[in-house]
Design a protein around this motif. Sequence first.
Motif, mmCIF file in Angstrom:
data_model
loop_
_atom_site.group_PDB
_atom_site.id
_atom_site.type_symbol
_atom_site.label_atom_id
_atom_site.label_comp_id
_atom_site.label_asym_id
_atom_site.label_seq_id
_atom_site.Cartn_x
_atom_site.Cartn_y
_atom_site.Cartn_z
ATOM 1 N N UNK B 88 -45.494 52.941 29.606
ATOM 2 C CA UNK B 88 -45.090 54.148 28.874
ATOM 3 C C UNK B 88 -44.446 53.801 27.532
ATOM 4 N N UNK B 89 -43.636 52.765 27.503
ATOM 5 C CA UNK B 89 -42.868 52.471 26.286
ATOM 6 C C UNK B 89 -43.611 51.543 25.329
ATOM 7 N N UNK B 90 -44.499 50.699 25.890
ATOM 8 C CA UNK B 90 -45.153 49.692 25.042
ATOM 9 C C UNK B 90 -46.674 49.705 25.191
ATOM 10 N N UNK B 91 -47.208 50.648 25.940
ATOM 11 C CA UNK B 91 -48.663 50.745 26.191
ATOM 12 C C UNK B 91 -49.246 49.383 26.565
ATOM 13 N N UNK B 92 -48.477 48.642 27.343
ATOM 14 C CA UNK B 92 -48.868 47.282 27.738
ATOM 15 C C UNK B 92 -48.974 47.198 29.260
ATOM 16 N N UNK B 93 -50.057 46.631 29.742
ATOM 17 C CA UNK B 93 -50.248 46.410 31.175
ATOM 18 C C UNK B 93 -49.669 45.043 31.536
ATOM 19 N N UNK B 94 -48.855 45.021 32.564
ATOM 20 C CA UNK B 94 -48.211 43.773 32.973
ATOM 21 C C UNK B 94 -48.414 43.513 34.458
ATOM 22 N N UNK B 95 -48.298 42.243 34.819
ATOM 23 C CA UNK B 95 -48.172 41.845 36.219
ATOM 24 C C UNK B 95 -46.713 41.480 36.453
ATOM 25 N N UNK B 96 -46.096 42.193 37.409
ATOM 26 C CA UNK B 96 -44.671 41.979 37.672
ATOM 27 C C UNK B 96 -44.478 40.688 38.462
ATOM 28 N N UNK B 97 -43.498 39.899 38.055
ATOM 29 C CA UNK B 97 -43.215 38.629 38.705
ATOM 30 C C UNK B 97 -41.924 38.685 39.518
ATOM 31 N N UNK B 98 -41.107 37.656 39.347
ATOM 32 C CA UNK B 98 -39.930 37.497 40.198
ATOM 33 C C UNK B 98 -38.762 38.358 39.725
ATOM 34 N N UNK B 99 -37.850 38.571 40.653
ATOM 35 C CA UNK B 99 -36.653 39.355 40.374
ATOM 36 C C UNK B 99 -35.735 38.579 39.432
ATOM 37 N N UNK B 100 -35.229 39.249 38.411
ATOM 38 C CA UNK B 100 -34.452 38.579 37.371
ATOM 39 C C UNK B 100 -32.991 39.033 37.344
ATOM 40 N N UNK B 101 -32.754 40.333 37.370
ATOM 41 C CA UNK B 101 -31.372 40.809 37.227
ATOM 42 C C UNK B 101 -31.152 42.091 38.008
ATOM 43 N N UNK B 102 -29.945 42.197 38.599
ATOM 44 C CA UNK B 102 -29.483 43.428 39.253
ATOM 45 C C UNK B 102 -28.119 43.749 38.665
ATOM 46 N N UNK B 103 -28.054 44.811 37.903
ATOM 47 C CA UNK B 103 -26.842 45.136 37.157
ATOM 48 C C UNK B 103 -26.292 46.466 37.658
ATOM 49 N N UNK B 104 -25.086 46.430 38.194
ATOM 50 C CA UNK B 104 -24.385 47.652 38.605
ATOM 51 C C UNK B 104 -23.621 48.171 37.392
ATOM 52 N N UNK B 105 -24.051 49.307 36.863
ATOM 53 C CA UNK B 105 -23.396 49.892 35.691
ATOM 54 C C UNK B 105 -22.483 50.996 36.221
ATOM 55 N N UNK B 106 -21.265 50.596 36.583
ATOM 56 C CA UNK B 106 -20.411 51.487 37.368
ATOM 57 C C UNK B 106 -19.998 52.728 36.582
ATOM 58 N N UNK B 107 -19.763 52.582 35.292
ATOM 59 C CA UNK B 107 -19.315 53.728 34.503
ATOM 60 C C UNK B 107 -20.384 54.790 34.340
ATOM 61 N N UNK B 108 -21.641 54.381 34.418
ATOM 62 C CA UNK B 108 -22.745 55.328 34.280
ATOM 63 C C UNK B 108 -23.350 55.691 35.630
ATOM 64 N N UNK B 109 -22.851 55.107 36.714
ATOM 65 C CA UNK B 109 -23.444 55.296 38.049
ATOM 66 C C UNK B 109 -24.945 55.022 38.026
ATOM 67 N N UNK B 110 -25.271 53.863 37.487
ATOM 68 C CA UNK B 110 -26.661 53.410 37.450
ATOM 69 C C UNK B 110 -26.744 51.994 38.017
ATOM 70 N N UNK B 111 -27.913 51.660 38.539
ATOM 71 C CA UNK B 111 -28.229 50.293 38.926
ATOM 72 C C UNK B 111 -29.503 49.898 38.183
ATOM 73 N N UNK B 112 -29.411 48.842 37.384
ATOM 74 C CA UNK B 112 -30.556 48.375 36.609
ATOM 75 C C UNK B 112 -31.169 47.165 37.317
ATOM 76 N N UNK B 113 -32.446 47.248 37.599
ATOM 77 C CA UNK B 113 -33.167 46.172 38.286
ATOM 78 C C UNK B 113 -34.254 45.669 37.343
ATOM 79 N N UNK B 114 -34.197 44.381 37.014
ATOM 80 C CA UNK B 114 -35.108 43.805 36.024
ATOM 81 C C UNK B 114 -35.935 42.674 36.642
ATOM 82 N N UNK B 115 -37.214 42.664 36.310
ATOM 83 C CA UNK B 115 -38.139 41.639 36.776
ATOM 84 C C UNK B 115 -38.660 40.815 35.607
#
Lengths: 180, 180
Positions: B88-115
Amino acid sequence: MNFCSNCASPVEFKTPPGDHLPRFVCGSCGMIHYKNPLLVLGCVPEWQGRILLCKRAIEPRLGFWTVPAGFMENAETLQAAAARECYEEALARVTIGSLLALVSVTGASQVHVMFRATLDRPEFAPGPESLEVRLYDEGEIPWDRLAFPSGEFTLRKYFEDRAAGRENHHFAELSSRLKS
Amino acid sequence: MNFCSNCASPVEFKTPPGDHLPRFVCGSCGMIHYKNPLLVLGCVPEWQGRILLCKRAIEPRLGFWTVPAGFMENAETLQAAAARECYEEALARVTIGSLLALVSVTGASQVHVMFRATLDRPEFAPGPESLEVRLYDEGEIPWDRLAFPSGEFTLRKYFEDRAAGRENHHFAELSSRLKS
């Protein structure tokens, strides 16, 4: 959802301009009400090689056994949520360890995140959502009386990794939160 | 939240019986309206050693650079959400690999999961939420023009791990979604 939580007017379920999925949209104030996946956090609490499980006092799956887990609350970390759920369901204080399982439960729009954990001391008792709490040796795990498939996946990977002397994390996709 | 989305009556913010946190509770039909953390899924898309970043066309942080990421939708997996956001953001097709980051953003009540991810082919262009999309060598990353601290954490861990020849996952807790 029937009414707008902002202005109390009826909502419509339609795709907003520029979006690609239908949402609940207020016909009056225009607010878009998104529904997003819920995070369920849990852990596998260990004490001297045995695992703490909870017998559920509530539906769904009343009377079946589960690892302590529940909905993450706002403003907490993943690890804090997993430890809090263990205290609420088993009145047990744990130290959260490594990441164990990430389960996308697509049919329920949930993501279950499970950690390894260690009991701080061998003290536990049923919380309000549990009928019974006890430590199980691997050979005693009530596999046919487990409440949720994500918990079964979590426990199987826990014991596989323990036998192999590793602490990996594991992904799964489940269509349903309950057994199909 | 002002009104019950079920029956349109006013809601109160109070702790329901047996609960430990205040919730929006309908004074008429009694429905409890829970608010829970939102999942943000993203990836670090790589092509021949370079990393794809997006320049934001929308607030917050319009004009700043980010890894492709956004809110997870119902009924998708973590990996599917990360790949969809990249398209959606880059019109790029990707193959998702390994888990990279899990960020608890407590002030925003969000959890960011990055691969980690790999571009399927070197084709990309700005989606509706991006002004520009380009591949960056590690030495060119616009560290002082990155949109979000979770993205900066993600990229720094990506390059640290790559230099060390490993693919670990990393936890962080951030108080705010934006830079403080």
